[in-house]
Motif scaffolding. Structure first.
Motif, mmCIF file in Angstrom:
data_model
loop_
_atom_site.group_PDB
_atom_site.id
_atom_site.type_symbol
_atom_site.label_atom_id
_atom_site.label_comp_id
_atom_site.label_asym_id
_atom_site.label_seq_id
_atom_site.Cartn_x
_atom_site.Cartn_y
_atom_site.Cartn_z
ATOM 1 N N ARG A 40 0.958 -1.229 0.137
ATOM 2 C CA ARG A 40 0.059 -0.018 0.266
ATOM 3 C C ARG A 40 0.819 1.278 0.043
ATOM 4 O O ARG A 40 0.688 2.151 -0.876
ATOM 5 N N LEU A 41 1.870 1.209 0.850
ATOM 6 C CA LEU A 41 2.724 2.451 0.852
ATOM 7 C C LEU A 41 3.608 2.553 -0.527
ATOM 8 O O LEU A 41 3.945 3.700 -0.981
ATOM 9 N N MET A 42 3.784 1.498 -1.234
ATOM 10 C CA MET A 42 4.623 1.413 -2.344
ATOM 11 C C MET A 42 3.812 2.040 -3.417
ATOM 12 O O MET A 42 4.133 2.797 -4.298
ATOM 13 N N GLN A 43 2.328 1.715 -3.361
ATOM 14 C CA GLN A 43 1.612 2.360 -4.408
ATOM 15 C C GLN A 43 1.387 3.918 -4.143
ATOM 16 O O GLN A 43 1.218 4.548 -5.325
ATOM 17 N N ALA A 44 1.400 4.132 -2.892
ATOM 18 C CA ALA A 44 0.981 5.665 -2.526
ATOM 19 C C ALA A 44 2.213 6.437 -3.119
ATOM 20 O O ALA A 44 2.113 7.736 -3.334
ATOM 21 N N LEU A 45 3.344 5.867 -2.997
ATOM 22 C CA LEU A 45 4.704 6.436 -3.254
ATOM 23 C C LEU A 45 5.022 6.186 -4.773
ATOM 24 O O LEU A 45 5.871 6.714 -5.445
ATOM 25 N N ASP A 46 4.026 5.823 -5.574
ATOM 26 C CA ASP A 46 4.000 5.352 -6.992
ATOM 27 C C ASP A 46 5.448 4.767 -7.304
ATOM 28 O O ASP A 46 5.756 5.025 -8.508
ATOM 29 N N ALA A 47 5.593 3.734 -6.695
ATOM 30 C CA ALA A 47 6.639 2.678 -7.043
ATOM 31 C C ALA A 47 6.571 2.193 -8.240
ATOM 32 O O ALA A 47 7.568 1.961 -9.071
ATOM 33 N N PRO A 48 5.194 1.560 -8.975
ATOM 34 C CA PRO A 48 5.122 0.977 -10.328
ATOM 35 C C PRO A 48 5.811 2.164 -11.295
ATOM 36 O O PRO A 48 6.576 1.649 -12.084
ATOM 37 N N THR A 49 5.367 3.236 -11.080
ATOM 38 C CA THR A 49 6.065 4.202 -12.090
ATOM 39 C C THR A 49 7.665 4.302 -12.246
ATOM 40 O O THR A 49 8.147 4.651 -13.052
ATOM 41 N N ALA A 50 8.031 4.360 -10.996
ATOM 42 C CA ALA A 50 9.591 4.276 -10.497
ATOM 43 C C ALA A 50 10.390 3.157 -11.100
ATOM 44 O O ALA A 50 11.258 3.198 -11.814
ATOM 45 N N LEU A 51 9.623 2.095 -10.887
ATOM 46 C CA LEU A 51 10.118 0.852 -11.516
ATOM 47 C C LEU A 51 10.133 0.771 -13.228
ATOM 48 O O LEU A 51 11.032 0.397 -13.659
ATOM 49 N N LEU A 52 9.165 1.380 -13.507
ATOM 50 C CA LEU A 52 8.844 1.469 -15.141
ATOM 51 C C LEU A 52 10.299 2.486 -15.645
ATOM 52 O O LEU A 52 10.634 2.122 -16.749
ATOM 53 N N LYS A 53 10.427 3.659 -15.044
ATOM 54 C CA LYS A 53 11.293 4.351 -15.448
ATOM 55 C C LYS A 53 12.699 3.808 -15.233
ATOM 56 O O LYS A 53 13.592 4.066 -16.011
ATOM 57 N N LEU A 88 -6.057 -3.893 -1.935
ATOM 58 C CA LEU A 88 -5.453 -2.706 -1.692
ATOM 59 C C LEU A 88 -6.458 -1.412 -1.698
ATOM 60 O O LEU A 88 -6.823 -0.688 -0.567
ATOM 61 N N ALA A 89 -7.645 -1.719 -2.578
ATOM 62 C CA ALA A 89 -8.791 -0.728 -2.372
ATOM 63 C C ALA A 89 -9.794 -0.888 -1.280
ATOM 64 O O ALA A 89 -10.265 -0.069 -0.942
ATOM 65 N N LYS A 90 -9.729 -2.199 -0.589
ATOM 66 C CA LYS A 90 -10.507 -2.358 0.374
ATOM 67 C C LYS A 90 -9.755 -1.933 1.672
ATOM 68 O O LYS A 90 -10.463 -1.947 2.622
ATOM 69 N N MET A 91 -8.391 -1.695 1.561
ATOM 70 C CA MET A 91 -7.678 -1.293 2.794
ATOM 71 C C MET A 91 -8.019 0.192 3.194
ATOM 72 O O MET A 91 -8.357 1.095 2.297
ATOM 73 N N PRO A 92 -7.964 0.527 4.178
ATOM 74 C CA PRO A 92 -8.052 2.285 4.636
ATOM 75 C C PRO A 92 -6.705 2.902 3.650
ATOM 76 O O PRO A 92 -6.056 2.340 3.648
ATOM 77 N N PRO A 93 -7.349 4.091 3.442
ATOM 78 C CA PRO A 93 -6.197 4.939 2.734
ATOM 79 C C PRO A 93 -4.974 5.009 3.550
ATOM 80 O O PRO A 93 -4.883 5.048 4.523
ATOM 81 N N ALA A 94 -3.734 5.000 2.645
ATOM 82 C CA ALA A 94 -2.213 5.321 3.192
ATOM 83 C C ALA A 94 -2.171 6.720 3.602
ATOM 84 O O ALA A 94 -3.105 7.500 3.174
ATOM 85 N N LEU A 95 -1.083 6.852 4.179
ATOM 86 C CA LEU A 95 -0.847 8.444 4.769
ATOM 87 C C LEU A 95 -0.654 8.986 3.417
ATOM 88 O O LEU A 95 0.108 8.126 2.386
ATOM 89 N N PRO A 96 -0.562 10.289 3.097
ATOM 90 C CA PRO A 96 -0.150 10.704 1.860
ATOM 91 C C PRO A 96 1.234 10.825 1.740
ATOM 92 O O PRO A 96 1.943 10.766 3.013
ATOM 93 N N PRO A 97 1.845 10.711 0.514
ATOM 94 C CA PRO A 97 3.295 10.710 0.412
ATOM 95 C C PRO A 97 4.064 11.914 1.196
ATOM 96 O O PRO A 97 5.232 11.581 1.691
ATOM 97 N N SER A 98 3.366 12.935 1.239
ATOM 98 C CA SER A 98 3.968 13.886 1.735
ATOM 99 C C SER A 98 4.119 13.950 3.260
ATOM 100 O O SER A 98 5.142 14.230 3.790
ATOM 101 N N ALA A 99 3.375 13.031 3.944
ATOM 102 C CA ALA A 99 3.438 12.921 5.503
ATOM 103 C C ALA A 99 4.503 11.840 5.569
ATOM 104 O O ALA A 99 5.008 11.863 6.661
ATOM 105 N N LEU A 100 4.835 11.150 4.548
ATOM 106 C CA LEU A 100 6.101 9.988 4.738
ATOM 107 C C LEU A 100 7.474 10.721 4.678
ATOM 108 O O LEU A 100 8.514 10.043 5.016
#
Length: 102
Positions: A40-53, A88-100
């Motif tokens: 969930r945190l990796m999705q919030a931090l947009d890890a899939p895009t980073a992996l593709l890049k 992940l959609a059923k889980m409560p939302p993660a903290l926003p990336p700015s909070a991390l």
């Protein structure tokens, strides 16, 4: 050569964080092997895009590029599976990336 091994190590690290209990092939495909909070945190931090890049930055002439690409694709596979997205959609939302990040 250093960049290729760094990308490979990064992919292996992400996989180890997402699926710490996936130490064999049968467990690697099991949802029980996933660390949902980390995914969930990796999705919030947009890890899939980073992996593709990262894949686009691999030097294709390097003889070890196949190992680095495979290491980057494994965590991307986990993060982009429909079953993972549904869970992940059923889980409560993660903290926003700015909070991390400081």
């Amino acid at each position: 050569a250093g960049a290729v091994s760094a990308y490979k190590a990064w992919g292996e690290l992400l996989l180890g964080l997402i699926a710490p209990r996936a130490n064999n092939q049968s467990q690697a495909t099991s949802a029980e092997a996933l660390s949902w909070e980390v995914a969930r945190l990796m999705q919030a931090l947009d890890a899939p895009t980073a992996l593709l890049k990262a894949l686009t930055h691999l030097p294709l002439q390097n003889p070890d590029v196949d190992k680095a690409a495979a290491a980057l694709l494994r965590p991307l596979d986990y993060l982009t599976r429909p079953s993972v997205a549904e869970h992940l959609a059923k889980m409560p939302p993660a903290l926003p990336p700015s909070a991390l990040m400081p």
